[in-house]
Write a protein that holds these residues in place. Structure first.
Motif, short mmCIF file in Angstrom:
data_model
loop_
_atom_site.label_atom_id
_atom_site.label_comp_id
_atom_site.label_asym_id
_atom_site.label_seq_id
_atom_site.Cartn_x
_atom_site.Cartn_y
_atom_site.Cartn_z
N MET A 69 102.12 73.64 -2.45
CA MET A 69 102.44 72.09 -1.41
C MET A 69 103.88 72.22 -0.61
O MET A 69 104.12 71.82 0.91
CB MET A 69 102.64 71.50 -2.45
CG MET A 69 101.26 70.89 -2.72
SD MET A 69 100.01 70.54 -2.30
CE MET A 69 100.21 68.51 -2.59
N TYR A 70 104.45 73.15 -1.13
CA TYR A 70 106.51 72.92 -0.04
C TYR A 70 106.21 74.33 1.13
O TYR A 70 106.66 73.98 1.89
CB TYR A 70 107.09 73.37 -1.23
CG TYR A 70 107.42 72.94 -2.64
CD1 TYR A 70 107.51 71.77 -2.29
CD2 TYR A 70 107.69 73.55 -3.54
CE1 TYR A 70 108.55 70.30 -3.32
CE2 TYR A 70 108.29 72.62 -4.98
CZ TYR A 70 108.31 70.77 -4.42
OH TYR A 70 108.60 70.23 -5.36
N GLU A 71 105.27 75.39 0.96
CA GLU A 71 104.79 75.86 1.53
C GLU A 71 104.12 75.71 3.16
O GLU A 71 104.45 75.44 4.52
CB GLU A 71 104.81 77.47 1.82
CG GLU A 71 105.53 78.13 0.63
CD GLU A 71 104.71 79.34 0.13
OE1 GLU A 71 103.48 79.75 0.54
OE2 GLU A 71 105.34 80.62 -0.36
N LYS A 72 103.11 74.45 2.95
CA LYS A 72 102.00 72.96 3.35
C LYS A 72 103.31 72.42 4.41
O LYS A 72 103.38 72.55 5.59
CB LYS A 72 101.86 72.89 3.17
CG LYS A 72 100.22 74.23 2.65
CD LYS A 72 98.84 72.78 2.32
CE LYS A 72 97.79 73.66 1.34
NZ LYS A 72 97.07 73.17 1.28
N GLY A 73 104.73 72.14 3.83
CA GLY A 73 105.63 71.21 4.25
C GLY A 73 106.57 71.41 4.56
O GLY A 73 107.45 70.52 4.94
N GLY A 74 106.54 72.76 4.81
CA GLY A 74 107.27 73.26 5.59
C GLY A 74 109.29 73.35 4.44
O GLY A 74 109.91 73.49 5.14
N ARG A 75 108.81 73.97 3.40
CA ARG A 75 109.91 73.38 2.42
C ARG A 75 110.41 74.67 1.79
O ARG A 75 110.61 74.67 0.06
CB ARG A 75 110.01 71.86 1.26
CG ARG A 75 109.84 70.39 1.90
CD ARG A 75 111.00 70.42 3.14
NE ARG A 75 112.46 70.16 2.31
CZ ARG A 75 113.35 69.35 1.37
NH1 ARG A 75 112.06 68.27 1.38
NH2 ARG A 75 114.15 69.67 0.62
N GLN A 76 110.74 75.52 2.35
CA GLN A 76 110.62 76.61 2.12
C GLN A 76 111.79 77.19 0.66
O GLN A 76 111.50 77.59 -0.34
CB GLN A 76 110.93 78.02 2.84
CG GLN A 76 111.27 79.67 2.17
CD GLN A 76 109.01 79.63 1.81
OE1 GLN A 76 108.32 79.04 2.53
NE2 GLN A 76 109.42 79.97 0.83
#
Length: 151
Positions: A69-76
């Protein structure tokens, strides 16, 4: 026992000044404590390591979902924190069965039960979980069981 390994790792992380490791191990202990409290009201597994492994597997699953979910949201940066926690948690999990070993176990259970179709999947999964739950990712095993019964 896995609980003892976790306690020893916490002491080592605290002495070594590993703040991230210490926090992750404290989360593990907290989850195990919550599961112990739940087990008082319900039926607890006979094997304590099975209970701990179950908790650890659920923790890893939740964190992997969060990473996705974080990667999809751009929150690496948040995904990296979760990945670090997964690495700490996985240190305490027993060695997982390989796909080949899993397939062999499935075939043995399938032959033992006389399972022939996908309708027998529940019975095969129940026996597989009973015998190998601590060394298997049941979600992955489910796909292998389905493939073995379909083909």
């Amino acid at each position: 026992m896995i609980r003892d390994d976790i306690k020893a790792a916490l002491v080592a992380a605290m002495k070594g000044g590993d703040k991230a490791g210490t926090a992750a191990i404290r989360l593990i202990q907290s989850e195990i404590k919550n599961r112990d409290i739940e087990a008082r009201t319900g039926g607890a597994p006979a094997d304590d390591d099975a209970l701990v492994v179950e908790v650890l597997q659920k923790m890893v699953k939740r964190r992997r979902e969060s990473i996705e979910m974080y990667e999809k949201g751009g929150r690496q940066e948040l995904a990296d924190v979760e990945a670090a926690e997964v690495a700490v948690i996985e240190r305490f999990l027993p060695q997982q069965m390989s796909d080949d070993d899993t397939r062999a176990a499935i075939e043995a259970i399938k032959a033992e039960l006389g399972a022939a179709s996908v309708k027998d999947m529940g019975r095969v999964m129940a026996v597989l979980k009973e015998r190998h739950a601590t060394r298997l990712d049941m979600a992955r095993a489910s796909g292998l069981v389905k493939a073995a019964l379909a083909g």
